[in-house]
Each structure stands twice: as structure tokens, then as C-alpha cells.
Write a protein that holds these residues in place. Structure first.
Motif, mmCIF file in Angstrom:
data_model
loop_
_atom_site.group_PDB
_atom_site.id
_atom_site.type_symbol
_atom_site.label_atom_id
_atom_site.label_comp_id
_atom_site.label_asym_id
_atom_site.label_seq_id
_atom_site.Cartn_x
_atom_site.Cartn_y
_atom_site.Cartn_z
ATOM 1 N N GLU A 243 0.845 -1.192 0.000
ATOM 2 C CA GLU A 243 0.000 0.000 0.000
ATOM 3 C C GLU A 243 0.877 1.238 0.000
ATOM 4 O O GLU A 243 1.818 1.346 0.790
ATOM 5 C CB GLU A 243 -0.936 -0.015 1.204
ATOM 6 C CG GLU A 243 -2.053 -1.039 1.016
ATOM 7 C CD GLU A 243 -3.012 -1.044 2.179
ATOM 8 O OE1 GLU A 243 -4.152 -0.596 2.007
ATOM 9 O OE2 GLU A 243 -2.587 -1.493 3.268
ATOM 10 N N ILE A 244 0.538 2.155 -0.895
ATOM 11 C CA ILE A 244 1.356 3.359 -1.096
ATOM 12 C C ILE A 244 0.480 4.594 -0.924
ATOM 13 O O ILE A 244 -0.652 4.650 -1.422
ATOM 14 C CB ILE A 244 1.987 3.339 -2.507
ATOM 15 C CG1 ILE A 244 2.883 2.093 -2.669
ATOM 16 C CG2 ILE A 244 2.792 4.601 -2.776
ATOM 17 C CD1 ILE A 244 3.449 1.910 -4.054
ATOM 18 N N ASP A 245 1.025 5.578 -0.225
ATOM 19 C CA ASP A 245 0.321 6.840 -0.002
ATOM 20 C C ASP A 245 0.199 7.606 -1.326
ATOM 21 O O ASP A 245 1.215 7.912 -1.959
ATOM 22 C CB ASP A 245 1.127 7.666 1.030
ATOM 23 C CG ASP A 245 0.362 8.892 1.493
ATOM 24 O OD1 ASP A 245 -0.475 9.400 0.713
ATOM 25 O OD2 ASP A 245 0.610 9.334 2.623
ATOM 26 N N GLU A 246 -1.039 7.885 -1.718
ATOM 27 C CA GLU A 246 -1.259 8.534 -3.017
ATOM 28 C C GLU A 246 -0.762 9.976 -3.050
ATOM 29 O O GLU A 246 -0.621 10.566 -4.114
ATOM 30 C CB GLU A 246 -2.742 8.459 -3.394
ATOM 31 C CG GLU A 246 -3.143 7.027 -3.683
ATOM 32 C CD GLU A 246 -4.585 6.824 -4.070
ATOM 33 O OE1 GLU A 246 -5.266 7.817 -4.386
ATOM 34 O OE2 GLU A 246 -5.022 5.660 -4.058
ATOM 35 N N LYS A 247 -0.479 10.529 -1.885
ATOM 36 C CA LYS A 247 -0.008 11.926 -1.838
ATOM 37 C C LYS A 247 1.474 12.040 -2.201
ATOM 38 O O LYS A 247 1.899 13.015 -2.783
ATOM 39 C CB LYS A 247 -0.224 12.525 -0.440
ATOM 40 C CG LYS A 247 -1.697 12.702 -0.087
ATOM 41 C CD LYS A 247 -1.883 13.587 1.124
ATOM 42 C CE LYS A 247 -1.321 12.960 2.407
ATOM 43 N NZ LYS A 247 -2.056 11.752 2.871
ATOM 44 N N ASN A 248 2.272 11.028 -1.806
ATOM 45 C CA ASN A 248 3.722 11.223 -1.955
ATOM 46 C C ASN A 248 4.513 10.002 -2.457
ATOM 47 O O ASN A 248 5.735 10.064 -2.578
ATOM 48 C CB ASN A 248 4.310 11.692 -0.610
ATOM 49 C CG ASN A 248 3.953 10.731 0.515
ATOM 50 O OD1 ASN A 248 3.605 9.573 0.268
ATOM 51 N ND2 ASN A 248 4.046 11.197 1.751
ATOM 52 N N GLY A 249 3.836 8.895 -2.720
ATOM 53 C CA GLY A 249 4.559 7.735 -3.244
ATOM 54 C C GLY A 249 5.287 6.916 -2.188
ATOM 55 O O GLY A 249 6.023 5.986 -2.510
ATOM 56 N N LYS A 250 5.075 7.257 -0.904
ATOM 57 C CA LYS A 250 5.728 6.477 0.168
ATOM 58 C C LYS A 250 4.870 5.245 0.498
ATOM 59 O O LYS A 250 3.647 5.362 0.638
ATOM 60 C CB LYS A 250 5.859 7.322 1.448
ATOM 61 C CG LYS A 250 6.622 8.623 1.235
ATOM 62 C CD LYS A 250 8.086 8.432 1.489
ATOM 63 C CE LYS A 250 8.860 9.727 1.329
ATOM 64 N NZ LYS A 250 10.187 9.506 0.748
ATOM 65 N N ALA A 251 5.523 4.115 0.660
ATOM 66 C CA ALA A 251 4.793 2.901 1.046
ATOM 67 C C ALA A 251 4.486 2.961 2.539
ATOM 68 O O ALA A 251 5.262 3.533 3.317
ATOM 69 C CB ALA A 251 5.627 1.676 0.732
ATOM 70 N N TYR A 252 3.331 2.413 2.938
ATOM 71 C CA TYR A 252 3.062 2.325 4.377
ATOM 72 C C TYR A 252 2.728 0.912 4.830
ATOM 73 O O TYR A 252 2.622 0.654 6.020
ATOM 74 C CB TYR A 252 2.011 3.337 4.838
ATOM 75 C CG TYR A 252 0.660 3.247 4.150
ATOM 76 C CD1 TYR A 252 -0.325 2.399 4.625
ATOM 77 C CD2 TYR A 252 0.386 4.019 3.032
ATOM 78 C CE1 TYR A 252 -1.562 2.318 3.998
ATOM 79 C CE2 TYR A 252 -0.846 3.954 2.402
ATOM 80 C CZ TYR A 252 -1.809 3.104 2.881
ATOM 81 O OH TYR A 252 -3.021 3.021 2.245
ATOM 82 N N SER A 253 2.577 -0.028 3.883
ATOM 83 C CA SER A 253 2.416 -1.415 4.329
ATOM 84 C C SER A 253 2.852 -2.391 3.246
ATOM 85 O O SER A 253 2.807 -2.087 2.063
ATOM 86 C CB SER A 253 0.965 -1.692 4.734
ATOM 87 O OG SER A 253 0.185 -2.013 3.603
ATOM 88 N N ILE A 254 3.307 -3.542 3.698
ATOM 89 C CA ILE A 254 3.591 -4.659 2.787
ATOM 90 C C ILE A 254 3.146 -5.930 3.492
ATOM 91 O O ILE A 254 3.384 -6.106 4.691
ATOM 92 C CB ILE A 254 5.089 -4.706 2.369
ATOM 93 C CG1 ILE A 254 5.339 -5.901 1.423
ATOM 94 C CG2 ILE A 254 6.024 -4.759 3.560
ATOM 95 C CD1 ILE A 254 6.697 -5.865 0.724
ATOM 96 N N ARG A 255 2.454 -6.773 2.745
ATOM 97 C CA ARG A 255 1.909 -7.991 3.355
ATOM 98 C C ARG A 255 2.183 -9.159 2.419
ATOM 99 O O ARG A 255 1.925 -9.069 1.218
ATOM 100 C CB ARG A 255 0.398 -7.823 3.537
ATOM 101 C CG ARG A 255 -0.257 -8.874 4.396
ATOM 102 C CD ARG A 255 -1.668 -8.434 4.786
ATOM 103 N NE ARG A 255 -2.612 -8.590 3.690
ATOM 104 C CZ ARG A 255 -3.361 -9.665 3.496
ATOM 105 N NH1 ARG A 255 -3.309 -10.687 4.331
ATOM 106 N NH2 ARG A 255 -4.192 -9.723 2.478
ATOM 107 N N ARG A 256 2.700 -10.261 2.986
ATOM 108 C CA ARG A 256 2.954 -11.457 2.177
ATOM 109 C C ARG A 256 1.661 -12.224 1.949
ATOM 110 O O ARG A 256 0.827 -12.317 2.845
ATOM 111 C CB ARG A 256 3.892 -12.400 2.926
ATOM 112 C CG ARG A 256 5.337 -12.081 2.771
ATOM 113 C CD ARG A 256 6.170 -13.091 3.493
ATOM 114 N NE ARG A 256 6.130 -12.892 4.944
ATOM 115 C CZ ARG A 256 5.932 -13.860 5.831
ATOM 116 N NH1 ARG A 256 5.736 -15.108 5.435
ATOM 117 N NH2 ARG A 256 5.938 -13.592 7.116
#
Ligand code: FE2
Ligand code: FE2
Length: 263
Positions: A243-256
Motif C-alpha cells: 500500500e502506497i500513499d497517493e499523496k507522496n509515493g511512500k509505502a506504508y504497508s507490505i503484506r505477504r
């Protein structure tokens, strides 16, 4: 923005599972973007134009690849005519295809870059140092968009983790491929880069990396002319959801994810 990145699909068993599961994701609008590594989609060895078109038809937006694509050299020209099918950016420049692509989703431009490691990797295709090549290109890509997904196709864990530190905060996600074994080290760095050393594979798990065990063991015992055969049982899909923040391109989660084929 929610992205699915699927690990190396190995031959028909994996392709068949994807033909059922990806259209379902599409129907439910589960993901804004679906990427897959397709280097083993053709019977475990390489990718064909037909196979790449199938993956696109199922709903994969971007197909990354790696070393196995030279197993079907005759297919390369056709494969790389297809939009958003890429090969490592650090192959020598004369190699067919290109190493990155831009795609627009939800009015957001996303760059996907394919890189290949050089530690414990085959000599062919000729691969230039990945760190130097991406160092030369990264600012130009960041001018296009801060939404950048990197597939680092490599064998050595240390080389992939080094890439995580090297590109930390400069890209949204760094996803390892090639080993076919999913690692449990997924993380999001403080600077907003999602990372996993290897996303795993999509194919038979009653196997050695998607192939039947017996011929591989015979080869390890010294039988040189052994041919590897595709395994078929216990089919699963390995992937990560980012999941990536649509405002700045920073990721905030990764799930296997590890999904079993239910047919
Ligand atoms: Fe692979
Ligand atoms: Fe590979």
C-alpha cells in the motif's frame, strides 16, 4: 494505492491458477496495479509472446523478467513488442527490450524498473553492475514520478538487502525475485520504502523451485544429461500486497500472500 506483486510464475500449473485468480481480483477491484515476474512462465524456462499476452489478458498490468528469458531467445523480439513487458535495465544495451516502463493508474504515474543482481548469477545475459546502472538512472526516473517499484532479480540475499539501503527513500518498493522461495523479512523502512528479499513463486510447491525433484537430485548425483520436468501438484501463488500513499509515493504497508489453488 494498492499494488499486487506476484512471484515468478512457473509453467502451466502456475499460469492456470492465475487464469482463474487474477480475473477475480479484477472483478472485485482489489488492486490498482498488478505486476508479475514472468521469466519462468513458458514451461519453467523463459517467456513466449503467447504467454505474455495471456498474463496481460488475465489482468497483469506489468510483466518483469530475468535471466531465464534467454532460454527462448527466438521469442525475445516478440515478447518485448508487448507494452509493459520489461527485462533487467542493466543487461547490455544491445539486448532486446527495455528495463523500465511507466503506467498510469488512478491518475498516478507509476514507474516499474527491473534490475538483475550479479552475485551467483549466470554470465548470460551479460549483466552490468546493478548499483552503478541504477545510480545513473534513478534521478531521471524520480523526475517522472515518486511512485517507483523495483524488481531486483537476484540470488544473493546480501545483494538484495544492499539494494534496499542504496535506494531507501528513493523508491516506493523493492521486491526481490528469482530464488522462488518467499522470505519472511518484509518491511517498510522509515523512509517509506517497502521491501522483501524474495516474493516467492507461483507454481507447484511439491517440487524443487517448481520442477520435479527426482531429475534434479539425479543431476546433483552427477547425471549430466538430465532434463528437468515441470511439477504439477500443490499449486500456490506467492505475492506481496503493497500500500502506497497517493499523496507522496511512500509505502506504508507490505503484506505477504500465499494462496493455495482451490481447484
Ligand atoms: Fe525464476
Ligand atoms: Fe531468475
Amino acid at each position: 494505492m494498492k499494488i499486487l506483486f506476484i512471484g515468478d510464475v512457473v509453467g502451466k500449473p502456475g499460469m492456470r491458477m492465475l487464469s482463474r485468480i487474477i480475473p477475480e481480483y479484477g472483478k472485485n477491484n482489489d488492486y490498482d496495479l498488478i505486476c508479475i515476474n514472468g521469466e519462468n512462465s513458458a514451461g519453467g524456462f523463459g517467456i513466449t509472446k503467447k504467454g505474455a499476452l495471456k498474463l496481460k489478458k488475465y489482468g497483469c498490468d506489468v510483466i518483469t523478467t530475468g535471466n531465464h528469458i534467454i532460454d527462448r531467445e527466438e521469442e525475445l523480439a516478440g515478447v518485448f513488442m508487448i507494452e509493459n513487458v520489461i527485462r533487467p535495465i542493466n543487461y547490455e544495451p544491445s539486448f532486446p527490450g527495455k528495463g523500465w516502463t511507466t503506467i498510469e493508474k488512478e491518475n498516478i504515474k507509476i514507474v516499474i524498473v527491473n534490475l538483475q543482481g550479479t552475485v551467483f548469477m549466470p554470465e548470460k545475459p551479460k549483466t552490468l553492475p546493478p548499483f552503478k546502472v541504477i545510480q545513473e538512472r534513478i534521478e531521471e526516473l524520480r523526475e517522472i514520478t515518486p511512485f517507483i517499484i523495483v524488481d531486483i532479480h537476484a540470488e544473493a540475499t546480501a545483494e538484495k538487502i544492499a539494494m534496499r539501503y542504496f535506494l531507501d527513500g528513493k523508491v516506493s518498493a523493492i521486491i526481490g525475485t528469482h530464488t522462488h522461495v518467499q522470505t519472511s523479512d518484509e518491511t517498510v523502512t522509515k523512509k517509506g520504502t517497502a521491501y522483501i528479499t524474495d516474493v516467492g513463486m507461483t507454481g507447484s510447491f511439491d517440487s524443487i523451485l517448481g520442477m520435479q525433484a527426482e531429475p534434479i537430485i539425479r543431476k546433483f548425483l552427477g547425471k549430466e544429461d538430465e532434463r528437468f520436468k515441470l511439477a504439477k501438484m500443490d499449486v500456490r501463488m506467492n505475492a506481496v500486497e503493497i500500500e502506497i500513499d497517493e499523496k507522496n509515493g511512500k509505502a506504508y504497508s507490505i503484506r505477504r500472500l500465499q494462496v493455495a489453488d482451490d481447484t
